[in-house]
Design a protein around this motif. Structure first.
Motif, mmCIF file in Angstrom:
data_model
loop_
_atom_site.group_PDB
_atom_site.id
_atom_site.type_symbol
_atom_site.label_atom_id
_atom_site.label_comp_id
_atom_site.label_asym_id
_atom_site.label_seq_id
_atom_site.Cartn_x
_atom_site.Cartn_y
_atom_site.Cartn_z
ATOM 1 N N MET A 286 48.920 86.589 35.401
ATOM 2 C CA MET A 286 49.920 86.239 34.390
ATOM 3 C C MET A 286 51.329 86.097 34.989
ATOM 4 S SD MET A 286 48.695 88.506 31.075
ATOM 5 C CE MET A 286 48.162 90.018 31.899
ATOM 6 N N MET A 287 51.419 86.133 36.327
ATOM 7 C CA MET A 287 52.724 86.103 36.977
ATOM 8 C C MET A 287 53.136 84.682 37.340
ATOM 9 S SD MET A 287 52.681 89.516 39.389
ATOM 10 C CE MET A 287 54.486 89.542 39.506
ATOM 11 N N ILE A 288 54.438 84.464 37.372
ATOM 12 C CA ILE A 288 55.021 83.166 37.745
ATOM 13 C C ILE A 288 56.269 83.416 38.609
ATOM 14 C CG2 ILE A 288 54.203 81.918 35.690
ATOM 15 C CD1 ILE A 288 56.974 82.355 34.446
ATOM 16 N N ASN A 289 56.724 82.378 39.289
ATOM 17 C CA ASN A 289 58.019 82.375 39.993
ATOM 18 C C ASN A 289 58.140 83.418 41.101
ATOM 19 O OD1 ASN A 289 58.948 80.371 38.190
ATOM 20 N ND2 ASN A 289 59.619 81.932 36.718
ATOM 21 N N VAL A 290 57.035 83.893 41.629
ATOM 22 C CA VAL A 290 57.133 84.916 42.670
ATOM 23 C C VAL A 290 57.500 84.311 44.029
ATOM 24 C CG1 VAL A 290 55.930 86.780 43.867
ATOM 25 C CG2 VAL A 290 55.504 86.387 41.438
ATOM 26 N N ALA A 291 57.034 83.109 44.300
ATOM 27 C CA ALA A 291 57.387 82.441 45.559
ATOM 28 C C ALA A 291 58.891 82.184 45.593
ATOM 29 C CB ALA A 291 56.617 81.134 45.693
ATOM 30 N N LEU A 292 59.496 82.353 46.758
ATOM 31 C CA LEU A 292 60.930 82.131 46.894
ATOM 32 C C LEU A 292 61.260 80.648 46.708
ATOM 33 C CD1 LEU A 292 61.697 84.369 50.017
ATOM 34 C CD2 LEU A 292 62.393 84.815 47.658
ATOM 35 N N PRO A 293 62.272 80.326 45.898
ATOM 36 C CA PRO A 293 62.650 78.922 45.717
ATOM 37 C C PRO A 293 63.349 78.380 46.961
ATOM 38 C CG PRO A 293 64.193 80.352 44.551
ATOM 39 C CD PRO A 293 63.095 81.245 45.079
ATOM 40 N N THR A 294 62.964 77.177 47.378
ATOM 41 C CA THR A 294 63.546 76.552 48.570
ATOM 42 C C THR A 294 63.807 75.078 48.303
ATOM 43 O OG1 THR A 294 61.341 76.053 49.451
ATOM 44 C CG2 THR A 294 62.356 78.131 50.159
ATOM 45 N N PRO A 304 67.409 71.396 64.538
ATOM 46 C CA PRO A 304 68.013 72.210 63.479
ATOM 47 C C PRO A 304 68.334 71.352 62.264
ATOM 48 C CG PRO A 304 69.666 71.668 65.115
ATOM 49 C CD PRO A 304 68.348 71.127 65.635
ATOM 50 N N VAL A 305 68.691 72.004 61.192
ATOM 51 C CA VAL A 305 69.109 71.309 59.975
ATOM 52 C C VAL A 305 70.590 71.589 59.738
ATOM 53 C CG1 VAL A 305 68.804 71.134 57.468
ATOM 54 C CG2 VAL A 305 66.809 71.454 58.955
ATOM 55 N N VAL A 306 71.343 70.555 59.398
ATOM 56 C CA VAL A 306 72.709 70.760 58.934
ATOM 57 C C VAL A 306 72.688 70.659 57.422
ATOM 58 C CG1 VAL A 306 73.297 68.304 59.347
ATOM 59 C CG2 VAL A 306 75.118 69.998 58.994
ATOM 60 N N TRP A 307 72.966 71.785 56.774
ATOM 61 C CA TRP A 307 72.970 71.868 55.314
ATOM 62 C C TRP A 307 74.380 71.556 54.825
ATOM 63 C CZ3 TRP A 307 68.432 72.759 52.787
ATOM 64 C CH2 TRP A 307 67.379 73.231 53.563
ATOM 65 N N ILE A 308 74.467 70.709 53.811
ATOM 66 C CA ILE A 308 75.770 70.328 53.260
ATOM 67 C C ILE A 308 75.826 70.808 51.815
ATOM 68 C CG2 ILE A 308 77.364 68.436 52.828
ATOM 69 C CD1 ILE A 308 75.829 66.802 54.920
ATOM 70 N N THR A 309 76.775 71.660 51.514
ATOM 71 C CA THR A 309 76.929 72.188 50.157
ATOM 72 C C THR A 309 78.291 71.794 49.610
ATOM 73 O OG1 THR A 309 77.868 74.307 50.862
ATOM 74 C CG2 THR A 309 75.475 74.163 50.768
ATOM 75 N N GLY A 310 78.388 71.664 48.307
ATOM 76 C CA GLY A 310 79.669 71.298 47.720
ATOM 77 C C GLY A 310 79.513 70.690 46.342
ATOM 78 N N VAL A 364 69.197 77.276 49.364
ATOM 79 C CA VAL A 364 69.674 77.036 50.730
ATOM 80 C C VAL A 364 69.381 78.272 51.579
ATOM 81 C CG1 VAL A 364 71.692 76.631 52.192
ATOM 82 C CG2 VAL A 364 71.487 75.423 50.009
ATOM 83 N N TYR A 365 69.779 79.438 51.071
ATOM 84 C CA TYR A 365 69.596 80.710 51.775
ATOM 85 C C TYR A 365 68.130 80.929 52.159
ATOM 86 C CZ TYR A 365 69.272 85.866 52.107
ATOM 87 O OH TYR A 365 69.010 87.155 52.494
ATOM 88 N N ASN A 366 67.229 80.676 51.222
ATOM 89 C CA ASN A 366 65.803 80.872 51.485
ATOM 90 C C ASN A 366 65.246 79.845 52.465
ATOM 91 O OD1 ASN A 366 65.652 83.047 49.705
ATOM 92 N ND2 ASN A 366 65.107 81.759 47.969
ATOM 93 N N SER A 367 65.927 78.713 52.601
ATOM 94 C CA SER A 367 65.453 77.633 53.471
ATOM 95 C C SER A 367 66.013 77.720 54.883
ATOM 96 C CB SER A 367 65.835 76.272 52.866
ATOM 97 O OG SER A 367 65.330 76.117 51.558
ATOM 98 N N LEU A 368 67.049 78.520 55.075
ATOM 99 C CA LEU A 368 67.720 78.582 56.373
ATOM 100 C C LEU A 368 66.825 79.154 57.461
ATOM 101 C CD1 LEU A 368 71.291 79.877 55.414
ATOM 102 C CD2 LEU A 368 70.676 77.578 56.184
ATOM 103 N N GLN A 369 66.997 78.611 58.668
ATOM 104 C CA GLN A 369 66.333 79.142 59.847
ATOM 105 C C GLN A 369 67.363 79.301 60.963
ATOM 106 O OE1 GLN A 369 62.807 77.029 61.049
ATOM 107 N NE2 GLN A 369 61.889 77.103 58.991
ATOM 108 N N PRO A 370 67.097 80.199 61.914
ATOM 109 C CA PRO A 370 68.031 80.372 63.028
ATOM 110 C C PRO A 370 68.324 79.041 63.720
ATOM 111 C CG PRO A 370 66.391 82.111 63.052
ATOM 112 C CD PRO A 370 65.954 81.134 62.000
ATOM 113 N N GLY A 371 69.603 78.813 64.006
ATOM 114 C CA GLY A 371 70.005 77.577 64.662
ATOM 115 C C GLY A 371 70.503 76.512 63.715
#
Length: 535
Positions: A286-294, A304-310, A364-371
């Motif tokens: 009966m559970m939902i939304n347990v996986a981290l949103p990415t 690497p990925v360059v993330w752009i926020t704004g 964004v936070y959940n998707s980040l990786q080192p570098g």
């Protein structure tokens, strides 16, 4: 209304209430508008049941349901408020029956009977309580239980009332909850306590509560599921910076802010979902939304990925050549996509606060990786009304300050922070993940006081630089780099119009390309490692 609530109302009334009492833990569990109101504001036990669907009852104290109304109006939140987001409301209802100030003993005596009465076969009961189990046995709040899991008991007479009572051990009370759940065909789950903002001097880690071991012993003996919330959340807090760990609490070392409550709610859900105890399978279904949103970024090995926020100056409609464009849409004109992946996670109309509140930054936070690299540019929507229907405004400062505001749209309470605080959060989060944050000042507007393009260096510029000083983050001053370029190549509002569209803030395709080039120049000027990925 429960008999307890009615009695409390009759004795005190809402207009003539006693002052709140600080307990032996140096905290006040209820706001001054009394425990009577708190009792009344809790849902009547079983009232959330839909037809023959089961109910998940939450048994706990202020860390599960905080404040008189449990709605964050004191800046503190209990995790039970957020628990329902992890369960399918079409299959089960989540009913937060916790109340601040309760111990394992006082909840069992005063509140549990009404819950036990409405339990039905197939219901679930999470029991996570014990923060208030210390203090005197027979005076004041008389909340204490005998430590441990033994079968010993203590007969007491309450000094103030003359009432006599048998006090049991922590484990003794847990066994009583379990037995009474099972007698009704309900499924009990023992869950350890939320962690406090308290550190072990030897290890430098959050102290784990002794009730964890006691509850684990009882769970094993009684054959009921056990979820170690204390450890799951404790590990998260241990991984944070000291600054981040502290903002998960508010005003004291036990009660959580919305950040802490949401973290604990997720930890509780993760603990249930990850359990291999077969008894939990029906609840897990009966559970939902347990996986981290990415965000759905396509990663390539070695890149690497360059993330752009704004906001809209970073990402707009970005499709009509005569329409409005954000510079993030033109990032491919400056970055070498053979070396780095671009992901534009900006969203029009957002402030630093609303971008975070809506969960966009969490993805964004959940998707980040080192570098990885993160470009952070906010400002245009931040100094707006704080509690209007858009809920974008922030406190105009770089200081670590906050205040509780009531939102006009729905009466919701929110602890709102400063402009600088929200930027620091994103910077700190990025570093935690091994990514490089780069603070980017807001794009200039097409306003020309005194014959020069407008500069907002006394407001936003000042706050950016105070954040840079406090954090040591890389700072790309897009505001002044593009401003200098427009001063030199345009010299007036009319001549600069081709770089803007619709108004003085949003850019045309040409303006977006100009700002993207300013980003490239800025990265070179500050000798950022990200400059290595430019064309």
């Amino acid at each position: 209304m429960s008999a307890i609530a009615a009695g409390a109302m009759a004795q005190t009334g809402f207009d003539n209430l006693p002052d709140p009492v600080e307990d032996v833990n140096k905290v006040v569990d209820n706001t001054p508008d009394s425990i009577a109101k708190a009792l009344m504001s809790r849902p009547a036990p079983g009232s959330t049941r839909k037809g023959n669907q089961p109910v998940l009852f939450l048994v706990g104290n202020s860390t599960m349901r905080n404040g008189t109304l449990g709605n964050g109006n004191n800046g503190q939140w209990g995790w039970g408020f957020f628990a329902s987001q992890y369960f399918n409301a079409n299959k089960i209802s989540v009913e937060n029956q916790a109340l601040g100030g309760m111990s394992t003993r006082t909840f069992y005596r005063k509140l549990w009977p009404a819950i036990e009465q409405v339990l039905k076969p197939g219901d679930w009961v999470i029991i996570s309580i014990g923060h208030n189990d210390n203090g005197p046995y027979d005076s004041g709040r008389a909340r204490a239980v005998i430590p441990g899991t033994g079968n010993d008991s203590l007969h007491v007479k309450i000094k103030e009332t003359g009432e006599e009572e048998t006090v049991y051990s922590y484990g003794g009370y847990l066994r009583r909850y379990i037995a009474e759940c099972r007698a009704k065909g309900a499924h009990p789950i023992l869950m350890s306590l939320t962690p406090r903002d308290a550190f072990d001097e030897k290890t430098g880690k959050i102290i784990r509560k002794p009730q964890t071991g006691w509850a684990a012993v009882v769970a094993a003996e009684e054959g009921v599921p056990f979820v170690d919330l204390n450890e799951i959340s404790g590990q998260k807090l241990d991984s944070y910076s000291k600054w981040k760990e502290q903002y998960h609490f508010y005003q004291d070392h036990i009660h959580s802010s919305a950040w802490g409550a949401q973290m604990n709610a997720r930890s509780a859900a993760e603990g249930i979902a990850a359990s291999r105890n077969p008894d939990l399978k029906p609840l897990q279904d009966m559970m939902i939304n347990v996986a981290l949103p990415t965000w759905p970024v396509n990663r390539e090995k070695g890149k690497p990925v360059v993330w752009i926020t704004g906001d809209s100056t970073v990402k707009n409609a970005d499709k009509d050549k005569n329409g409005m464009w954000g510079w993030g849409s033109q990032a491919n004109t400056i970055f070498n996509e053979k070396k780095i992946t671009i992901y534009n996670a900006a969203m029009a109309g957002r402030s630093s606060r609303s971008y975070i509140r809506e969960g966009r930054w969490e993805k964004v936070y959940n998707s980040l990786q080192p570098g990885d690299f993160v470009l952070i540019e906010f400002g245009h929507n931040d100094i707006c009304p704080i509690n209007d229907k858009k809920e974008r405004g922030v406190i105009a400062s770089a200081d670590d300050t906050c205040h509780v505001y009531k939102m006009e749209k729905d009466g919701r309470y929110e602890l709102v922070y400063s402009f600088g605080w929200y930027l620091k959060k994103m910077i700190d989060d990025a570093r935690e993940k091994g990514a490089t944050p780069i603070l980017v000042s807001l794009t200039p507007r097409n306003e020309w006081p005194n014959g020069k393009i407008e500069r907002r260096n006394d407001s936003y510029g000042k706050w950016y630089r105070e954040v840079v000083k406090a954090t040591g983050v890389e700072f790309l001053d897009l505001h002044n780099i593009s401003g200098d370029w427009l001063d030199k190549h345009c010299g007036s509002k009319d001549k600069a119009m081709k770089y803007f569209n619709h108004d003085h803030t949003h850019t045309s395709l040409k303006g977006a390309q100009m700002n993207a080039q300013s980003i490239a120049r800025g990265l070179k000027q500050i000798k950022s490692k990200l400059a290595d990925y430019l064309k």
